[in-house]
Design an enzyme around this catalytic site. Structure first.
Site, mmCIF file in Angstrom:
data_model
loop_
_atom_site.group_PDB
_atom_site.id
_atom_site.type_symbol
_atom_site.label_atom_id
_atom_site.label_comp_id
_atom_site.label_asym_id
_atom_site.label_seq_id
_atom_site.Cartn_x
_atom_site.Cartn_y
_atom_site.Cartn_z
ATOM 1 N N ARG A 98 23.086 75.297 -5.351
ATOM 2 C CA ARG A 98 23.379 75.390 -3.906
ATOM 3 C C ARG A 98 22.278 74.794 -3.018
ATOM 4 N NH1 ARG A 98 25.647 80.292 -5.211
ATOM 5 N NH2 ARG A 98 27.907 80.153 -5.223
ATOM 6 N N LYS B 72 23.020 61.568 5.281
ATOM 7 C CA LYS B 72 24.366 61.334 4.722
ATOM 8 C C LYS B 72 24.176 61.062 3.242
ATOM 9 C CE LYS B 72 26.868 58.364 7.610
ATOM 10 N NZ LYS B 72 27.968 57.404 7.664
ATOM 11 N N GLU C 223 20.785 44.651 8.398
ATOM 12 C CA GLU C 223 20.807 45.951 9.093
ATOM 13 C C GLU C 223 19.722 46.002 10.181
ATOM 14 O OE1 GLU C 223 23.212 48.073 8.562
ATOM 15 O OE2 GLU C 223 23.881 47.785 6.493
ATOM 16 N N LYS D 191 17.060 54.594 14.082
ATOM 17 C CA LYS D 191 18.018 55.397 13.302
ATOM 18 C C LYS D 191 17.757 56.880 13.562
ATOM 19 C CE LYS D 191 20.971 56.396 9.856
ATOM 20 N NZ LYS D 191 21.547 56.036 8.606
ATOM 21 N N GLU E 280 27.941 62.247 13.253
ATOM 22 C CA GLU E 280 28.748 61.064 13.529
ATOM 23 C C GLU E 280 30.032 61.353 14.315
ATOM 24 O OE1 GLU E 280 28.878 58.477 10.133
ATOM 25 O OE2 GLU E 280 30.301 57.145 11.107
ATOM 26 N N ARG F 279 26.567 57.982 16.943
ATOM 27 C CA ARG F 279 26.245 57.436 15.622
ATOM 28 C C ARG F 279 27.208 56.316 15.219
ATOM 29 N NH1 ARG F 279 23.902 61.211 10.624
ATOM 30 N NH2 ARG F 279 23.560 59.516 9.185
ATOM 31 N N ASN G 231 27.901 51.423 13.271
ATOM 32 C CA ASN G 231 28.933 50.678 12.544
ATOM 33 C C ASN G 231 29.138 49.265 13.075
ATOM 34 O OD1 ASN G 231 29.557 52.672 10.696
ATOM 35 N ND2 ASN G 231 30.908 53.711 12.150
ATOM 36 N N HIS H 287 30.391 46.549 10.897
ATOM 37 C CA HIS H 287 30.805 47.177 9.643
ATOM 38 C C HIS H 287 32.316 47.250 9.454
ATOM 39 C CE1 HIS H 287 26.601 48.044 9.231
ATOM 40 N NE2 HIS H 287 26.777 48.698 8.100
ATOM 41 N N HIS I 67 33.042 46.058 5.945
ATOM 42 C CA HIS I 67 33.647 46.869 4.886
ATOM 43 C C HIS I 67 34.905 46.209 4.343
ATOM 44 C CE1 HIS I 67 31.509 50.662 6.543
ATOM 45 N NE2 HIS I 67 30.851 50.171 5.523
ATOM 46 N N HIS J 42 26.438 44.249 0.591
ATOM 47 C CA HIS J 42 26.847 44.915 1.830
ATOM 48 C C HIS J 42 26.288 44.199 3.071
ATOM 49 C CE1 HIS J 42 27.688 48.161 4.631
ATOM 50 N NE2 HIS J 42 26.402 48.196 4.953
HETATM 51 N N1 NAD Z 1 23.507 57.300 3.345
HETATM 52 C C1 NAD Z 1 23.562 56.355 4.239
HETATM 53 O O1 NAD Z 1 23.472 56.614 5.449
HETATM 54 C C2 NAD Z 1 23.711 54.947 3.772
HETATM 55 C C3 NAD Z 1 23.481 53.895 4.665
HETATM 56 C C4 NAD Z 1 23.549 52.590 4.166
HETATM 57 C C5 NAD Z 1 23.852 52.358 2.835
HETATM 58 N N2 NAD Z 1 24.089 53.421 2.006
HETATM 59 C C6 NAD Z 1 24.382 53.210 0.575
HETATM 60 O O2 NAD Z 1 23.271 52.550 -0.001
HETATM 61 C C7 NAD Z 1 23.713 51.802 -1.128
HETATM 62 C C8 NAD Z 1 23.107 50.425 -1.067
HETATM 63 O O3 NAD Z 1 21.713 50.539 -1.085
HETATM 64 P P1 NAD Z 1 20.783 49.360 -1.612
HETATM 65 O O4 NAD Z 1 21.152 48.122 -0.920
HETATM 66 O O5 NAD Z 1 19.396 49.850 -1.535
HETATM 67 O O6 NAD Z 1 21.300 49.156 -3.113
HETATM 68 P P2 NAD Z 1 20.732 49.658 -4.523
HETATM 69 O O7 NAD Z 1 20.238 51.019 -4.463
HETATM 70 O O8 NAD Z 1 21.802 49.337 -5.516
HETATM 71 O O9 NAD Z 1 19.503 48.674 -4.771
HETATM 72 C C9 NAD Z 1 19.722 47.284 -4.911
HETATM 73 C C10 NAD Z 1 19.062 46.738 -6.191
HETATM 74 O O10 NAD Z 1 17.662 46.656 -5.992
HETATM 75 C C11 NAD Z 1 16.967 47.295 -7.059
HETATM 76 N N3 NAD Z 1 15.704 47.769 -6.489
HETATM 77 C C12 NAD Z 1 15.492 48.839 -5.699
HETATM 78 N N4 NAD Z 1 14.229 48.867 -5.268
HETATM 79 C C13 NAD Z 1 13.613 47.803 -5.825
HETATM 80 C C14 NAD Z 1 12.295 47.282 -5.748
HETATM 81 N N5 NAD Z 1 11.382 47.828 -4.944
HETATM 82 N N6 NAD Z 1 11.998 46.177 -6.457
HETATM 83 C C15 NAD Z 1 12.948 45.556 -7.232
HETATM 84 N N7 NAD Z 1 14.225 45.992 -7.317
HETATM 85 C C16 NAD Z 1 14.547 47.101 -6.614
HETATM 86 C C17 NAD Z 1 17.920 48.361 -7.511
HETATM 87 O O11 NAD Z 1 17.607 48.793 -8.820
HETATM 88 C C18 NAD Z 1 19.254 47.634 -7.404
HETATM 89 O O12 NAD Z 1 19.452 46.826 -8.543
HETATM 90 C C19 NAD Z 1 25.231 51.819 -1.079
HETATM 91 O O13 NAD Z 1 25.700 52.716 -2.044
HETATM 92 C C20 NAD Z 1 25.548 52.322 0.313
HETATM 93 O O14 NAD Z 1 26.760 53.032 0.361
HETATM 94 C C21 NAD Z 1 24.012 54.687 2.455
HETATM 95 ZN ZN ZN Z 2 25.370 49.072 6.567
#
Ligand code: NAD
Ligand code: ZN
Length: 356
Positions: free
Chosen positions: A121, A143, A185, A227, A237, A241, A245, A248, A252, A265
């Site tokens: 929990r 999130k 972003e 942010k 949101e 918030r 988007n 986006h 998306h 993305h």
């Molecule tokens: N929670 C939120 O508010 C929110 C906002 C935006 C995106 N997201 C989510 O985030 C995800 C995308 O995140 P991302 O773009 O970081 O992708 P990711 O976590 O897949 O990382 C991208 C790649 O980079 C590699 N990597 C990470 N750090 C590294 C480093 N320092 N050096 C070398 N390689 C490295 C990872 O292993 C991966 O292969 C999606 O699932 C998306 O839905 C969430």
């Molecule tokens: Zn985004």
């Protein structure tokens, strides 16, 4: 080091942006969590590039870390991996005096945050974001969640971390493509909130494309501050918030049409932002200089600026099933001028009018 506060009605935490100095992280853990088990959740790639610096800094304070590895990639951001992590936590006999450290990109952060929200929990967790996307976006705001076969990010919660430590040195091992996609972003924050970010990108683009720490520090600080302000005003949101988007809705759609495989993305968001600016111009909300400047900046960052050529009816289909839809209309984020956007309810076919 810069510290940015996120102050919410029932919780507050700080985002620390550092440059190759993890002693603030070690000091924080030593002073607040010394009687807790410290378990790092990461993947093999991030472990190789980033974990040694964390272990060294914590080791100097006599703090010990245990590690759980998850497979790398969005395809593993699912319930199966969550179950795997639960199992590992049970094997390690984790109890409620366990602090999770989420070292990685958005996938580790989102999935790890969801585990933290649900295991026994709720365990406290610290975000240690290592990608641009994670440092400027996903690590802030609480999130957390995973994907479902019905769609991305459909299972989740709002569950805030106890602290965020973003070290911009971690960004140096990122691939150029991941770096640039994350910068989309950052451009978004410039358009929706702070035009000085756009000037900075225009001025230092060469340094930024090499992830020069001094430049990345400024960008991560600015973006994190925006942010955090948006999240403070609208944690769940329901209003403001939504401006996050920007770009986006179409972004998306592009990702979905490409089955989340061809573009990252941020690349899809880049094309989506140009589209949103074009639509804003056509509807008379902004001048065409806004569209031209945004396009130019994204080109400098070597990001896509045109939509991939899918048939209009396929775009329409993705939009009809958008989870952020309110009735027949979507809250589409339009731009007035740099630093000023607003949402406008539009039907999918009004949104897609720009596509031939
Ligand atoms: N929670 C939120 O508010 C929110 C906002 C935006 C995106 N997201 C989510 O985030 C995800 C995308 O995140 P991302 O773009 O970081 O992708 P990711 O976590 O897949 O990382 C991208 C790649 O980079 C590699 N990597 C990470 N750090 C590294 C480093 N320092 N050096 C070398 N390689 C490295 C990872 O292993 C991966 O292969 C999606 O699932 C998306 O839905 C969430
Ligand atoms: Zn985004």
């Amino acid at each position: 080091m810069k510290k940015i506060e996120v102050i919410l009605p029932h919780h507050r935490y700080a985002i620390h942006v550092t440059q190759g100095d993890l002693s603030p992280l070690a000091d924080y853990l030593k002073s607040h969590w010394s009687d807790y088990r410290l378990i790092v959740l990461t993947n093999a790639r991030v472990k190789r590039h980033c974990l040694p610096s964390v272990s060294r800094a914590l080791g100097r304070k006599g703090l010990k870390l245990e590690t759980i590895l998850i497979p790398d990639g969005e395809v593993y951001k699912n319930q199966k991996t969550v179950n795997l992590v639960y199992q590992k936590l049970f094997q390690l006999k984790a109890d409620r005096k366990t602090l999770l450290l989420l070292l990685g990109g958005g996938v580790v952060g989102d999935l790890g945050g969801f585990v933290a929200a649900t295991f026994l929990r709720g365990l406290p967790y610290v975000q240690l974001p290592t990608t641009v996307v994670a440092q400027v976006d996903s690590s802030i705001g609480g999130k957390v969640g995973i994907d479902h076969e019905k769609g991305k990010n459909l299972i989740g919660a709002f569950y805030q971390p106890v602290a965020v430590f973003s070290d911009v040195h971690w960004l140096q091992s990122l691939s150029g493509r991941q770096l640039r996609a994350g910068l989309a972003e950052v451009v978004k924050y410039g358009v929706i909130w702070e035009p000085a970010i756009l000037e900075y990108l225009e001025c230092y683009v060469k340094d930024i494309l090499q992830a020069r720490p001094v430049r990345m520090q400024w960008l991560v600080e600015q973006s994190s501050a925006i942010k955090s302000q948006v999240v403070q005003i609208d944690e769940k949101e329901s209003g403001l918030r939504m401006i996050l988007n920007f770009g986006h809705t179409l972004g998306h759609g592009i990702e979905k049409l490409m089955d989340y495989k061809r573009w990252l993305h941020g690349e899809a968001v880049a094309a989506g932002m140009v589209y949103a600016a074009r639509l804003s111009c056509r509807r008379g909300y902004c001048r065409k200089e806004i569209l031209e400047r945004l396009t130019k900046i994204l080109e400098l960052l070597q990001l896509p600026t045109t939509l991939p050529a899918f048939a209009k009816k396929r775009y329409l289909h993705t939009m009809v099933f958008d989870k952020k839809r309110r009735g027949k209309r979507l809250n589409f984020v339009c731009v007035r001028r740099m630093g000023h956007v607003f949402t406008h309810p539009l039907t999918p076919s009004e949104i897609l009018r720009e596509i031939q």
